[in-house]
Enzyme design. Structure first.
Site, PDB file in Angstrom:
ATOM      1  N   GLY A   1       0.869  -1.183   0.000  1.00  0.00           N
ATOM      2  CA  GLY A   1       0.000   0.000   0.000  1.00  0.00           C
ATOM      3  C   GLY A   1       0.903   1.230   0.000  1.00  0.00           C
ATOM      4  CB  ALA A   2       1.003   4.184  -2.222  1.00  0.00           C
TER       5      ALA A   2
ATOM      6  NE  ARG B   1       5.467  -3.428  -4.452  1.00  0.00           N
ATOM      7  CZ  ARG B   1       4.156  -3.573  -4.252  1.00  0.00           C
ATOM      8  NH1 ARG B   1       3.623  -3.319  -3.069  1.00  0.00           N
ATOM      9  NH2 ARG B   1       3.375  -3.982  -5.233  1.00  0.00           N
TER      10      ARG B   1
ATOM     11  CD  GLN C   1      -2.890  -7.176  -3.245  1.00  0.00           C
ATOM     12  OE1 GLN C   1      -3.578  -7.889  -3.978  1.00  0.00           O
ATOM     13  NE2 GLN C   1      -1.754  -6.653  -3.656  1.00  0.00           N
TER      14      GLN C   1
ATOM     15  CG  ASP D   1       0.041   1.926  -5.781  1.00  0.00           C
ATOM     16  OD1 ASP D   1      -1.090   1.488  -6.056  1.00  0.00           O
ATOM     17  OD2 ASP D   1       0.706   1.539  -4.800  1.00  0.00           O
TER      18      ASP D   1
ATOM     19  CE  LYS E   1      -1.893  -4.315  -6.527  1.00  0.00           C
ATOM     20  NZ  LYS E   1      -0.525  -4.770  -6.912  1.00  0.00           N
TER      21      LYS E   1
HETATM   22  O1  MRU Z   1       0.639  -4.011  -4.539  1.00  0.00           O
HETATM   23  P1  MRU Z   1      -0.026  -3.307  -3.403  1.00  0.00           P
HETATM   24  O2  MRU Z   1      -0.858  -4.183  -2.546  1.00  0.00           O
HETATM   25  O3  MRU Z   1       0.984  -2.484  -2.620  1.00  0.00           O
HETATM   26  O4  MRU Z   1      -0.992  -2.280  -4.111  1.00  0.00           O
HETATM   27  C1  MRU Z   1      -1.739  -1.391  -3.336  1.00  0.00           C
HETATM   28  C2  MRU Z   1      -2.683  -0.568  -4.118  1.00  0.00           C
HETATM   29  O5  MRU Z   1      -2.750  -0.678  -5.324  1.00  0.00           O
HETATM   30  C3  MRU Z   1      -3.486   0.461  -3.394  1.00  0.00           C
HETATM   31  O6  MRU Z   1      -4.679   0.703  -4.061  1.00  0.00           O
HETATM   32  C4  MRU Z   1      -2.650   1.755  -3.328  1.00  0.00           C
HETATM   33  O7  MRU Z   1      -1.416   1.547  -2.708  1.00  0.00           O
HETATM   34  C5  MRU Z   1      -3.303   2.913  -2.702  1.00  0.00           C
HETATM   35  S1  MRU Z   1      -4.208   2.615  -1.253  1.00  0.00           S
HETATM   36  C6  MRU Z   1      -3.483   3.192   0.066  1.00  0.00           C
END
Ligand code: MRU
Length: 347
Positions: free
Chosen positions: A45-46, A87, A194, A235, A246
């Site tokens: 999560g970002a 990442r 997720q 993100d 995502k």
């Molecule tokens: O690969 P992840 O689980 O880190 O991806 C997370 C997402 O795509 C969320 O939608 C994004 O980070 C924003 S939500 C706080």
């Protein structure tokens, strides 16, 4: 409990790989293991990985015993590069690290101990601000939700994806606390699930009614007129309002647009990258194909032994499909070049 926090000179993080079946908090004492934890998605999560990287840099400060400022800064720069490389898509990671490094360079002749202390304090500020920003965003977003709405949500954007409270799921949580009767359709979010694992686990705890749907089901419910709004996270959002999120978000946005259903990314200004004119410039992470190939059905691996796979972790939803972008400074509407700039820079 926060997903990412500092305690007893260690970084502690909820292990998101094993939820909802096991709840464990892992401890970190060096920046390299934090970078691995981000890459392996112990934390994800970002905003959460932004805070984790900030605390990772604090650990890097304590790894170097040097009393030479230039030695310490060289170690910090190398550690920052390792953390940033963990990442690529979520801009919060680079944003948090650059914020700390830029502030260090404006300190007046600091000692090495002052630098170490400063990084930790700034990382703590980033974590605390994240929670406060999410609560503000949630108020703006919840105003868009009506009593009785059914909402589609993609991935996990809740307390786990941030330091606490969440972005899109924070909006849904706040609307629920305001007494609005809402129902959430949770995209399971392949391949790492997720939605099915983390979002469902959070909604369960908040007492918000939900149903998990396989990712390819969203179009059915949107076309059937059963969904009033889509809320997702991001993100990295480019200056023109293109939204990286995502994988699968783009298909959801297309189906929402085709059926006239409003589509709202919920995006703290730390996730808006005004340096990128449009979404094609956003680096997109491709992960290990094993995450796709390892999926099992009825206890058996799904794919043939020699199968190959692609595992693209994010996609970009073009701004033309986006109804509005919820930030902590209010909702930005098209044309996004001007409205996002105003939300980020205040002008
Ligand atoms: O690969 P992840 O689980 O880190 O991806 C997370 C997402 O795509 C969320 O939608 C994004 O980070 C924003 S939500 C706080």
């Amino acid at each position: 409990m926060r997903s990412v926090f500092w305690e007893n000179n260690e970084l502690r993080m909820i292990d998101q790989r094993i939820l909802p079946n096991h709840f464990e908090v892992l401890s970190y004492r060096d920046h390299k293991s934090v970078a691995v934890a981000i890459q392996e998605m112990v934390v994800r999560g970002a905003p959460a990985i932004g805070a984790a990287a900030a605390f990772g840099l604090a650990l890097a400060g304590y790894e170097s015993a040097s009393s030479s400022t230039s030695d310490l800064l060289a170690h910090l720069r190398a550690s920052a590069a390792t953390l940033k490389a963990s990442r690529p898509t979520a801009v919060n990671l680079a944003w948090a690290i650059d914020r700390i490094l830029n502030k260090i360079s404006s300190l007046q002749s600091p000692t090495t101990d002052e630098i170490r202390q400063f990084i930790l304090e700034e990382a703590q500020r980033i974590a605390d601000e994240d929670v406060e920003i999410n609560k503000r965003m949630a108020e703006h977003g919840a105003a868009l939700i009506n009593d009785g709405d059914t909402i589609i949500h993609h991935c996990n954007t809740g307390a786990l994806a941030t330091v606490d409270w969440g972005t899109a799921l924070g909006v849904i949580h706040t609307a629920h606390e305001q007494g609005k009767k809402i129902h959430v359709l949770v995209d399971e979010t392949r391949p790492r699930l997720q939605g099915a694992r983390l979002t469902a686990w959070e909604l369960e705890q908040y007492g918000i009614p939900y149903e998990i749907i396989s990712d390819n089901t969203a179009g059915y419910f949107l076309k059937a007129g059963k969904v009033q709004k889509c809320f997702v996270g991001s993100d990295r959002t480019a200056a023109n309002g293109d939204v990286a999120n995502k994988i699968g978000t783009y298909m959801l946005a297309l189906a929402a647009f085709d059926n006239g259903v409003p589509f709202y990314p919920v995006v703290p200004t730390s996730t808006i990258d005004l340096s990128l004119a449009h979404g094609d410039l956003i680096p997109i992470e491709e992960r290990d194909p094993q995450e796709v190939l390892g999926l099992e059905f009825e206890g058996q691996r799904v794919a043939p032994q020699n199968a190959k796979a692609r595992n693209i972790a994010f996609d970009v939803t073009p701004a033309r499909l986006v109804t509005g972008i919820v930030t902590e400074n209010g909702v930005a509407y098209p044309p996004f070049e001007a409205s996002l700039k105003k939300r980020v820079l205040g002008k």
